[in-house]
Write a protein that holds these residues in place. Structure first.
Motif, PDB file in Angstrom:
ATOM      1  N   LEU A  40       0.826  -1.203   0.000  1.00  0.00           N
ATOM      2  CA  LEU A  40       0.000   0.000   0.000  1.00  0.00           C
ATOM      3  C   LEU A  40       0.864   1.258   0.000  1.00  0.00           C
ATOM      4  CD1 LEU A  40      -2.844  -0.957   2.517  1.00  0.00           C
ATOM      5  CD2 LEU A  40      -3.021  -0.688   0.053  1.00  0.00           C
ATOM      6  N   TYR A  41       1.954   1.228   0.734  1.00  0.00           N
ATOM      7  CA  TYR A  41       2.855   2.386   0.782  1.00  0.00           C
ATOM      8  C   TYR A  41       3.461   2.649  -0.593  1.00  0.00           C
ATOM      9  CZ  TYR A  41       6.702   5.391   2.182  1.00  0.00           C
ATOM     10  OH  TYR A  41       7.577   6.432   2.289  1.00  0.00           O
ATOM     11  N   GLU A  42       3.879   1.572  -1.279  1.00  0.00           N
ATOM     12  CA  GLU A  42       4.443   1.731  -2.626  1.00  0.00           C
ATOM     13  C   GLU A  42       3.407   2.326  -3.577  1.00  0.00           C
ATOM     14  OE1 GLU A  42       5.927  -1.971  -4.076  1.00  0.00           O
ATOM     15  OE2 GLU A  42       7.462  -2.122  -2.530  1.00  0.00           O
ATOM     16  N   LYS A  43       2.174   1.833  -3.508  1.00  0.00           N
ATOM     17  CA  LYS A  43       1.132   2.352  -4.395  1.00  0.00           C
ATOM     18  C   LYS A  43       0.822   3.806  -4.064  1.00  0.00           C
ATOM     19  CE  LYS A  43      -0.939  -2.067  -5.498  1.00  0.00           C
ATOM     20  NZ  LYS A  43      -2.119  -2.912  -5.447  1.00  0.00           N
ATOM     21  N   GLN A  44       0.848   4.144  -2.788  1.00  0.00           N
ATOM     22  CA  GLN A  44       0.589   5.529  -2.390  1.00  0.00           C
ATOM     23  C   GLN A  44       1.703   6.440  -2.915  1.00  0.00           C
ATOM     24  OE1 GLN A  44       0.307   6.041   1.818  1.00  0.00           O
ATOM     25  NE2 GLN A  44      -0.662   8.036   1.669  1.00  0.00           N
ATOM     26  N   GLN A  45       2.942   5.964  -2.874  1.00  0.00           N
ATOM     27  CA  GLN A  45       4.047   6.755  -3.427  1.00  0.00           C
ATOM     28  C   GLN A  45       3.860   6.969  -4.924  1.00  0.00           C
ATOM     29  OE1 GLN A  45       7.616   4.646  -2.246  1.00  0.00           O
ATOM     30  NE2 GLN A  45       8.168   6.307  -0.869  1.00  0.00           N
ATOM     31  N   LYS A  46       3.453   5.924  -5.643  1.00  0.00           N
ATOM     32  CA  LYS A  46       3.241   6.052  -7.083  1.00  0.00           C
ATOM     33  C   LYS A  46       2.131   7.056  -7.375  1.00  0.00           C
ATOM     34  CE  LYS A  46       4.855   1.464  -8.416  1.00  0.00           C
ATOM     35  NZ  LYS A  46       4.465   0.149  -8.953  1.00  0.00           N
ATOM     36  N   VAL A  47       1.059   7.001  -6.583  1.00  0.00           N
ATOM     37  CA  VAL A  47      -0.048   7.950  -6.780  1.00  0.00           C
ATOM     38  C   VAL A  47       0.437   9.369  -6.538  1.00  0.00           C
ATOM     39  CG1 VAL A  47      -2.258   8.704  -5.785  1.00  0.00           C
ATOM     40  CG2 VAL A  47      -1.902   6.305  -6.326  1.00  0.00           C
ATOM     41  N   THR A  48       1.244   9.556  -5.500  1.00  0.00           N
ATOM     42  CA  THR A  48       1.779  10.885  -5.198  1.00  0.00           C
ATOM     43  C   THR A  48       2.667  11.373  -6.337  1.00  0.00           C
ATOM     44  OG1 THR A  48       1.745  10.320  -2.849  1.00  0.00           O
ATOM     45  CG2 THR A  48       3.070  12.215  -3.487  1.00  0.00           C
ATOM     46  N   GLU A  49       3.509  10.488  -6.883  1.00  0.00           N
ATOM     47  CA  GLU A  49       4.355  10.862  -8.016  1.00  0.00           C
ATOM     48  C   GLU A  49       3.508  11.239  -9.232  1.00  0.00           C
ATOM     49  OE1 GLU A  49       6.991   7.601  -8.742  1.00  0.00           O
ATOM     50  OE2 GLU A  49       8.077   7.885  -6.862  1.00  0.00           O
ATOM     51  N   ILE A  50       2.461  10.472  -9.486  1.00  0.00           N
ATOM     52  CA  ILE A  50       1.604  10.761 -10.636  1.00  0.00           C
ATOM     53  C   ILE A  50       0.918  12.109 -10.453  1.00  0.00           C
ATOM     54  CG2 ILE A  50      -0.524  10.031 -11.799  1.00  0.00           C
ATOM     55  CD1 ILE A  50       0.432   7.130 -11.391  1.00  0.00           C
ATOM     56  N   TYR A  51       0.439  12.404  -9.228  1.00  0.00           N
ATOM     57  CA  TYR A  51      -0.184  13.710  -8.980  1.00  0.00           C
ATOM     58  C   TYR A  51       0.812  14.847  -9.193  1.00  0.00           C
ATOM     59  CZ  TYR A  51      -4.626  11.979  -7.123  1.00  0.00           C
ATOM     60  OH  TYR A  51      -5.854  11.409  -6.984  1.00  0.00           O
ATOM     61  N   SER A  52       2.058  14.640  -8.762  1.00  0.00           N
ATOM     62  CA  SER A  52       3.047  15.705  -8.966  1.00  0.00           C
ATOM     63  C   SER A  52       3.337  15.881 -10.464  1.00  0.00           C
ATOM     64  CB  SER A  52       4.329  15.408  -8.192  1.00  0.00           C
ATOM     65  OG  SER A  52       4.967  14.264  -8.699  1.00  0.00           O
ATOM     66  N   GLU A  53       3.388  14.768 -11.211  1.00  0.00           N
ATOM     67  CA  GLU A  53       3.583  14.868 -12.661  1.00  0.00           C
ATOM     68  C   GLU A  53       2.408  15.595 -13.319  1.00  0.00           C
ATOM     69  OE1 GLU A  53       4.362  11.081 -14.481  1.00  0.00           O
ATOM     70  OE2 GLU A  53       6.035  10.661 -13.128  1.00  0.00           O
ATOM     71  N   ILE A  54       1.204  15.293 -12.861  1.00  0.00           N
ATOM     72  CA  ILE A  54       0.014  15.964 -13.411  1.00  0.00           C
ATOM     73  C   ILE A  54       0.099  17.461 -13.147  1.00  0.00           C
ATOM     74  CG2 ILE A  54      -2.479  16.255 -13.073  1.00  0.00           C
ATOM     75  CD1 ILE A  54      -2.648  13.206 -12.731  1.00  0.00           C
ATOM     76  N   ASN A  55       0.506  17.842 -11.938  1.00  0.00           N
ATOM     77  CA  ASN A  55       0.635  19.268 -11.618  1.00  0.00           C
ATOM     78  C   ASN A  55       1.699  19.935 -12.484  1.00  0.00           C
ATOM     79  OD1 ASN A  55      -1.359  19.254  -9.672  1.00  0.00           O
ATOM     80  ND2 ASN A  55       0.045  18.827  -7.998  1.00  0.00           N
ATOM     81  N   ASP A  56       2.844  19.259 -12.677  1.00  0.00           N
ATOM     82  CA  ASP A  56       3.903  19.823 -13.527  1.00  0.00           C
ATOM     83  C   ASP A  56       3.418  20.001 -14.961  1.00  0.00           C
ATOM     84  OD1 ASP A  56       5.590  19.848 -11.364  1.00  0.00           O
ATOM     85  OD2 ASP A  56       6.643  17.996 -11.904  1.00  0.00           O
TER      86      ASP A  56
END
Length: 160
Positions: free
Chosen positions: A71-87
């Motif tokens: 779950l922690y790994e998936k949460q990190q991936k989601v956070t990375e994807i959100y940051s990419e979306i913002n960029d």
């Protein structure tokens, strides 16, 4: 045991150990061994239950930790994807601003005159063309093209 009243110092009577007394001791000894074995067996059963419970708790803990890790790994991936979306959204907004700047008429005119060395046309440079009449003559077909078409037509008729 028998109790003796008075003193037996002058004439002590000794009781002899008979077979009944030895049998009693043997029965007591066997019952004591059986009781100890029964207690050992109960302790072993309790130990097994405790070890089984500890093992179950340990396996469940390991499974929970593994699941939490995933779950922690998936949460990190989601956070990375959100940051990419913002960029990408920021880049997209910057590109829209640049597009608005580049599409303005003064900017287009300035680029055409200064960078591309274009000149604004004057009234004398304008040529008017009447498109209502046919200004181009028809182009005749070459004989070679018609011969090739005839050749392909004959082959087509023979095959089909």
């Amino acid at each position: 045991m028998q109790y003796i009243k008075g003193s037996t110092a002058l004439a002590p009577e000794r009781q002899q150990n008979g077979p009944a007394r030895e049998e009693d001791y043997e029965v007591l000894r066997k019952s004591k061994i059986q009781r100890e074995n029964r207690l050992k067996h109960q302790k072993n059963i309790q130990k097994r239950k405790v070890i089984k419970a500890i093992s179950i708790v340990f396996v469940a803990g390991i499974a929970l930790m593994f699941n939490e890790g995933r779950l922690y790994e998936k949460q990190q991936k989601v956070t990375e994807i959100y940051s990419e979306i913002n960029d990408i959204s920021k880049q997209n907004e910057d590109m829209r601003i640049q597009l608005i700047k580049l599409n303005s008429l003064p900017n287009i005119k300035d680029t055409a005159e200064n960078t591309l060395n274009m000149v604004m046309p004057k009234r004398e440079d304008v040529i008017y063309v009447d498109f209502s009449i046919n200004n181009f003559a028809e182009v005749p077909q070459d004989d070679k093209e018609s011969k090739a078409e005839d050749f392909f037509e004959k082959i087509k008729n023979l095959l089909f």
